[in-house]
Design a protein around this motif. Structure first.
Motif, PDB file in Angstrom:
ATOM      1  N   LEU A 212       0.849  -1.192   0.000  1.00  0.00           N
ATOM      2  CA  LEU A 212       0.000   0.000   0.000  1.00  0.00           C
ATOM      3  C   LEU A 212       0.884   1.242   0.000  1.00  0.00           C
ATOM      4  CD1 LEU A 212      -2.892   1.194   0.278  1.00  0.00           C
ATOM      5  CD2 LEU A 212      -2.507   1.195   2.748  1.00  0.00           C
ATOM      6  N   GLU A 213       0.618   2.159  -0.940  1.00  0.00           N
ATOM      7  CA  GLU A 213       1.397   3.380  -0.989  1.00  0.00           C
ATOM      8  C   GLU A 213       0.522   4.535  -1.467  1.00  0.00           C
ATOM      9  OE1 GLU A 213       3.419   3.262  -5.395  1.00  0.00           O
ATOM     10  OE2 GLU A 213       4.394   2.066  -3.838  1.00  0.00           O
ATOM     11  N   VAL A 214       0.854   5.743  -0.993  1.00  0.00           N
ATOM     12  CA  VAL A 214       0.174   6.965  -1.407  1.00  0.00           C
ATOM     13  C   VAL A 214       1.254   7.935  -1.867  1.00  0.00           C
ATOM     14  CG1 VAL A 214      -1.379   8.822  -0.749  1.00  0.00           C
ATOM     15  CG2 VAL A 214      -1.639   6.561   0.301  1.00  0.00           C
ATOM     16  N   PRO A 215       1.454   8.077  -3.186  1.00  0.00           N
ATOM     17  CA  PRO A 215       2.492   8.983  -3.677  1.00  0.00           C
ATOM     18  C   PRO A 215       2.051  10.438  -3.573  1.00  0.00           C
ATOM     19  CG  PRO A 215       1.310   7.990  -5.508  1.00  0.00           C
ATOM     20  CD  PRO A 215       0.781   7.349  -4.255  1.00  0.00           C
ATOM     21  N   PRO A 216       2.921  11.391  -3.868  1.00  0.00           N
ATOM     22  CA  PRO A 216       2.523  12.802  -3.855  1.00  0.00           C
ATOM     23  C   PRO A 216       1.413  13.065  -4.864  1.00  0.00           C
ATOM     24  CG  PRO A 216       4.912  12.577  -3.936  1.00  0.00           C
ATOM     25  CD  PRO A 216       4.360  11.218  -4.143  1.00  0.00           C
ATOM     26  N   PRO A 234       3.765  10.727   0.960  1.00  0.00           N
ATOM     27  CA  PRO A 234       2.364  11.084   0.726  1.00  0.00           C
ATOM     28  C   PRO A 234       2.160  12.590   0.834  1.00  0.00           C
ATOM     29  CG  PRO A 234       2.582   9.338   2.381  1.00  0.00           C
ATOM     30  CD  PRO A 234       3.939   9.902   2.161  1.00  0.00           C
ATOM     31  N   PRO A 235       1.039  13.092   0.334  1.00  0.00           N
ATOM     32  CA  PRO A 235       0.735  14.525   0.479  1.00  0.00           C
ATOM     33  C   PRO A 235       0.614  14.900   1.954  1.00  0.00           C
ATOM     34  CG  PRO A 235      -0.714  13.485  -1.133  1.00  0.00           C
ATOM     35  CD  PRO A 235       0.017  12.383  -0.446  1.00  0.00           C
ATOM     36  N   PRO A 236       0.820  16.154   2.275  1.00  0.00           N
ATOM     37  CA  PRO A 236       0.712  16.581   3.673  1.00  0.00           C
ATOM     38  C   PRO A 236      -0.674  16.308   4.231  1.00  0.00           C
ATOM     39  CG  PRO A 236       0.795  18.472   2.183  1.00  0.00           C
ATOM     40  CD  PRO A 236       1.146  17.276   1.374  1.00  0.00           C
ATOM     41  N   GLY A 268      -4.632  18.547  -7.676  1.00  0.00           N
ATOM     42  CA  GLY A 268      -4.135  17.423  -8.475  1.00  0.00           C
ATOM     43  C   GLY A 268      -4.853  16.130  -8.151  1.00  0.00           C
ATOM     44  N   ASP A 269      -4.231  15.028  -8.510  1.00  0.00           N
ATOM     45  CA  ASP A 269      -4.815  13.695  -8.312  1.00  0.00           C
ATOM     46  C   ASP A 269      -4.279  13.074  -7.033  1.00  0.00           C
ATOM     47  OD1 ASP A 269      -6.272  13.734 -10.694  1.00  0.00           O
ATOM     48  OD2 ASP A 269      -4.510  13.094 -11.839  1.00  0.00           O
ATOM     49  N   PHE A 270      -5.202  12.642  -6.177  1.00  0.00           N
ATOM     50  CA  PHE A 270      -4.837  11.910  -4.969  1.00  0.00           C
ATOM     51  C   PHE A 270      -4.868  10.428  -5.339  1.00  0.00           C
ATOM     52  CE2 PHE A 270      -5.804   9.856  -0.881  1.00  0.00           C
ATOM     53  CZ  PHE A 270      -4.806  10.405  -0.082  1.00  0.00           C
ATOM     54  N   ILE A 271      -3.744   9.745  -5.186  1.00  0.00           N
ATOM     55  CA  ILE A 271      -3.573   8.388  -5.721  1.00  0.00           C
ATOM     56  C   ILE A 271      -3.284   7.408  -4.593  1.00  0.00           C
ATOM     57  CG2 ILE A 271      -2.234   6.959  -7.319  1.00  0.00           C
ATOM     58  CD1 ILE A 271      -1.431   9.660  -8.675  1.00  0.00           C
ATOM     59  N   ILE A 272      -3.914   6.247  -4.679  1.00  0.00           N
ATOM     60  CA  ILE A 272      -3.607   5.129  -3.781  1.00  0.00           C
ATOM     61  C   ILE A 272      -3.259   3.940  -4.653  1.00  0.00           C
ATOM     62  CG2 ILE A 272      -4.495   3.549  -2.025  1.00  0.00           C
ATOM     63  CD1 ILE A 272      -6.375   5.786  -1.129  1.00  0.00           C
ATOM     64  N   ARG A 273      -2.117   3.334  -4.390  1.00  0.00           N
ATOM     65  CA  ARG A 273      -1.719   2.121  -5.098  1.00  0.00           C
ATOM     66  C   ARG A 273      -1.563   0.981  -4.095  1.00  0.00           C
ATOM     67  NH1 ARG A 273       2.663   5.433  -7.563  1.00  0.00           N
ATOM     68  NH2 ARG A 273       1.805   6.478  -9.382  1.00  0.00           N
TER      69      ARG A 273
END
Length: 951
Positions: A212-216, A234-236, A268-273
């Motif tokens: 599980l990861e949340v990039p900027p 991850p984003p702030p 922008g786009d909030f992404i979860i992988r």
């Protein structure tokens, strides 16, 4: 899709948000502003006047909430937005949300004051000429709002003075696995700073969540890129928490944090992988309320060889950045080709240039160097002959396949890239489509890539659909090089070909696509359907596929009574979900509608297109999905209706089952048996099992001989050694365990690993443990012992019966069976272990050796010792009478071996064997001593004492 909902309300008295609160929020934002920017104006405007001017410009967004629940890759998303008009007159408010192009909108509601308006999904009527005049007056067409993989939903309303409007949008999507990860994306672009902005995503995966990861946050120029430079934190304000099967991710930035990200509100786009646990098996089959969904994404498979032709647009419109980025991407892609691949390159404009005429070349350093030179020298000029380029590429690949002895299971494909529409040669789309289909003839797949706004994306999409490929569209200002490389990475590693998933035809109906020409590493195959017989307690599943030189059959029975596992009611974090309780049914409807839409797009028959459209429309109406054949119309709910709630509400489909029953879908193809095939194993008593106990059967003499080997933990025993003749060797490694209480042994030993090696006609080996089977014939394949499977190559077949046994057949003349001994609650002296049985030894030579192999071609005689010590040969009819005599003797290769009569249990204790037992580690029974049969390592193929070889 762009949906414009233009509604206007009359002014009505209603207390809005206090002006003082808006003023305070405005001042808070101004304190964060960068005052180093000098205003370039002729006359300074008082700050209070500027503030009032801003308030008069547009309504303010006070809240922007997104809440999503992802259950087994199926995502329910709810977007809630509140806008406040504190001005002195009615102002237009525009709610705009980018959603994935693959998603279906399932509901939309909005309210102003005490009025609520809800969306109703209705069928779209066929266009006529009178409608067209009206339509062109309306704002943008659907294609104008489309970005790479995303579409824009818009709702425009007028909010009376001192009032607020609330919008709630629901949409659903089935996440696609790419490059080994599921990616869930939420567009956060409110276009202004928001006082209360919150995103909450809950994930439930019964298979187990991994990686599980949340990039900027990703901006539009990075969209579709997959991974950006510095893609780490991850984003702030992001909080991530998860257990083995549950995850919760929240993003709740304050106004200060929003300002630091983007002052214009376009965050922008909030992404979860993430990915889920998986193994090489039939996959993850989930069943709930009469529906099933089947996810198949095996790992640990060697890649298949590729035959690939790159067809690249070099017309004048590619001048500049587009061609430069295309070249950069191709340089990297060429470097990633594997030694077993073959390739060629075609550049096209109004002329068509083939790099290597009439052939595909192997991947060698010199060929890669020359290909890079050819690409480097490509220059943009002329028009765009799409038809001619595809015809040339298809002929090149067809001729190569026909004229060369290529690997039967290699994967052939064309990768086609353009930035425009056909301008030279055949320019009619329908002709290009039919010509391309006729040229390819289902022999390979076509993958299409479009760059920029001028590309005919419908043509590229349909070409890919009709020829088992995929398409990608990239915007002109995006990073084409990384997009191209990312797309190639998705299709550059084929692992399986000709995948077919079968279920008993009497058990299922309306099954979605179940045959797939290729499976690429990092992707996933998804099938869904309905159960016919809900009273059955299991569903049989079989998956057949080809992998390089091997044929694979995976099979299992899935328990249907999985309510406790797949029912999400009561799961922490998902309490607010309502309609998502039937997520498997909705996943089935989603897939079915997508397939109907694709079939309708591919069809050239008008009657068939109409029938497919009606089926898709009927199903979309039943499940409340907005599709190309349905529209969302707004209706007033009434003056005193309850306003839409902020909490997550998923659409419910209660009571629509009867509507869906009449839908004609796919049926599973005939030919599959209802019951799983039972393993019918014909094996002799010749074996090594248990502690270990050896049994050798002599059918012609009608008796058996047995002995024990008291080895040490870690010893590797040669069981069968015939490396020089048949090329087969079998070794077994011992594992130790404490001896039972009051026993005469100091410890017990069992077989923990059986290694089978063969070097004819080609090198291969098997390493078998109670948990897994590793097959390596130059390409490594890992199989679980907990799943039934069959793997077949030219000279070797491995058949696994889950948790029971493994049958290994070599050249149809040698067959071994390995029993799997599992203990649910083992005693201290028990270990999970293996038993080795010889089923057929016809293919082994008379010179085979080993603890078992030395007896396969030799007979042993039983003698009776008389009082005068003369040995008398015993006839077969006398054997029964001698069992009680403790002083019998065996004659083995001239050696006399004293034996006693015993009984042994084999086959997990299911069969009792009478045998003559030789004591003292089979002293005099076997050639040499026990220690002569110790191998130095599991792959030792030594065939004579003191000799060590390795395969």
């Amino acid at each position: 899709m762009i949906l414009w909902l233009c509604l206007c309300w009359g002014f009505s008295p209603s207390a809005g948000q206090p002006d003082s609160e808006l003023m305070a929020r405005y001042l808070e934002e101004q304190l964060l502003a960068d005052y180093s920017i000098v205003e370039q104006v002729a006359r300074r405007v008082p700050r209070q006047a500027k503030f009032l001017q801003r308030l008069e410009t547009r309504p303010r967004m006070s809240e922007f909430h997104v809440r999503s629940t992802i259950i087994s890759r199926y995502a329910f998303t709810t977007v809630s937005c509140t806008m406040v008009n504190s001005g002195s007159e009615a102002r237009e408010a525009v709610f705009e949300m980018q959603i994935p192009a693959a998603a279906f909108i399932s509901n939309f509601t909005m309210s102003i004051g005490n009025k609520t308006y809800y969306g109703e999904v209705t069928g779209k009527e066929k266009k006529n000429s009178s409608d067209d005049k009206e339509r062109h007056k309306k704002p943008p067409t659907p294609t104008e709002g489309r970005e790479n993989g995303y579409e824009t939903f818009k709702a425009s309303v007028f909010i009376p003075r001192k009032m607020q409007a609330r919008f709630i949008l629901h949409y659903e999507e089935l996440l696609q696995r790419r490059l080994g990860k599921y990616e869930y994306t939420i567009s956060i672009r409110p276009q202004q700073l928001v006082g209360r902005l919150r995103v909450e995503v809950n994930i439930l995966e019964n298979s187990g969540i991994v990686s599980l990861e949340v990039p900027p946050l990703r901006n539009s120029k990075q969209k579709g890129n997959g991974k950006a430079e510095g893609d780490v934190s991850p984003p702030p304000s992001t909080v991530i928490g998860h257990t083995k099967t549950l995850a919760k991710v929240t993003f709740n930035p304050s106004v200060v944090e929003q300002t630091r990200i983007a002052r214009n509100g376009i965050l922008g786009d909030f992404i979860i992988r993430y990915d889920v646990n998986r193994e090489l098996s039939v996959g993850d089959v989930q069943i709930l309320n009469g529906y099933f969904v089947h996810y198949f994404a095996p790992t640990d498979l060697p890649p298949l060889p590729k035959n690939v032709v790159f067809v690249l647009d070099s017309s004048a419109s590619m001048v500049g950045t587009k061609l430069k980025q295309t070249k950069e991407a191709l340089f990297t892609i060429l470097q990633d080709l594997r030694p077993e691949d073959h390739f060629n390159i075609i550049g096209f404009s109004n002329r068509i240039k083939v790099w290597q005429q009439d052939r595909l070349v192997p991947v060698t350093p010199n060929n890669i160097r020359d290909a890079k030179k050819y690409i480097h020298n490509m220059s943009p000029t002329g028009g765009t002959n799409i038809n001619g380029a595809l015809q040339t590429g298809a002929k090149l690949l067809n001729d190569y396949i026909a004229q060369n002895d290529i690997d039967a299971r290699s994967v052939s494909l064309i990768i086609f890239l353009t930035d425009g529409r056909p301008t030279v040669g055949e320019t009619q789309s329908s002709k290009i489509l039919s010509n391309t289909k006729d040229a390819i003839r289902d022999k390979f797949c076509l993958f299409t890539i479009g760059i920029g706004n001028d590309v005919d994306h419908k043509l590229l999409e349909r070409m890919a659909l009709e020829n088992c490929g995929m398409t990608r569209l990239f915007q002109e200002d995006e990073d084409a090089a990384s997009h191209l490389k990312g797309f190639y990475d998705e299709i550059g590693t084929p692992l399986l070909s000709d995948i077919r998933v079968d279920y008993p035809e009497d058990d299922v109906e309306q099954v979605t696509q179940n045959f797939f020409p290729n499976y690429f590493n990092g992707s996933e195959i998804i099938i869904a359907g309905k159960l016919i017989n809900r009273t059955s307690d299991k569903l049989h599943v079989e998956v057949t596929a080809s992998n390089s030189k091997k044929y694979i059959l995976l099979k299992t029975d899935v328990a249907i009574d999985l309510l406790s596992r797949n029912d999400i009611r009561g799961v922490p974090g998902l309490e607010d979900g309502k309609g998502d309780n039937n997520y498997i049914e909705r996943a089935w409807s989603y897939l079915t509608i997508k397939e109907l839409l694709n079939s309708q797009l591919k069809s050239d028959d008008s009657q068939e297109k109409d029938n497919l459209m009606e089926k898709a429309k009927s199903m979309a109406l039943a499940y409340n999905f907005v599709t190309p054949f349905t529209v969302l119309k707004m209706k007033e709910a009434g003056l005193h209706s309850e306003p839409p709630q902020e909490e997550f509400i998923s659409p419910s489909t209660d009571g629509i089952g009867e509507k869906v029953q009449s839908l004609q879908g796919h049926k599973a193809p005939p030919g599959i048996r209802r019951e799983q095939d039972k393993q019918r194993i014909k094996i002799s008593k010749t074996s090594a099992d248990g502690d270990p106990h050896f049994v050798i059967d002599f059918p012609s003499s009608k008796f058996s001989v047995c002995f024990n080997i008291d080895g040490e933990p870690g010893d590797i025993l040669r069981l069968v050694s015939d490396h020089k003749e048949s090329g087969v060797t079998v070794n077994g490694k011992l594992i130790g365990a404490p001896a039972p209480p009051n026993g005469h042994k100091k410890h017990r030993t069992y077989f923990s690993t059986i290694t089978i090696l063969s070097n004819k006609p080609e090198r291969s080996y098997l390493e078998i443990t109670p948990k897994r089977v590793i097959l390596d014939d130059g390409e490594r394949l890992v199989l679980s012992c907990g799943r039934s499977a069959v793997v077949r190559s030219r000279s070797l077949e491995v058949s696994i019966s889950a948790y029971s046994n493994i049958t290994v057949t070599i050249r149809d003349s040698i067959s071994f069976v390995i029993l799997i001994h599992h203990y649910k609650k083992p005693a201290p002296y028990q270990r999970n272990h293996l038993g080795f049985y010889i089923s057929s030894s016809k293919g082994l030579s008379s010179d085979s050796h080993g603890l078992l192999g030395q007896f396969l071609s030799h007979e042993v005689k039983l003698l009776q010792e008389s009082l005068n010590t003369r040995h008398q040969e015993v006839g077969q009819n006398q054997t029964e009478a001698l069992k009680a005599n403790p002083t019998n003797t065996l004659k083995v290769k001239g050696r006399l071996v004293p034996v006693v009569w015993k009984q042994r249990r084999i086959y997990n204790g299911q069969q009792e064997v009478d045998c003559w037992f030789a004591k003292n580690n089979a002293d005099k029974l076997i050639d040499g001593s026990y220690k002569d049969y110790l191998a130095s390592h599991p792959f030792d193929t030594g065939t004579s004492f003191g000799t060590i070889n390795s395969l």
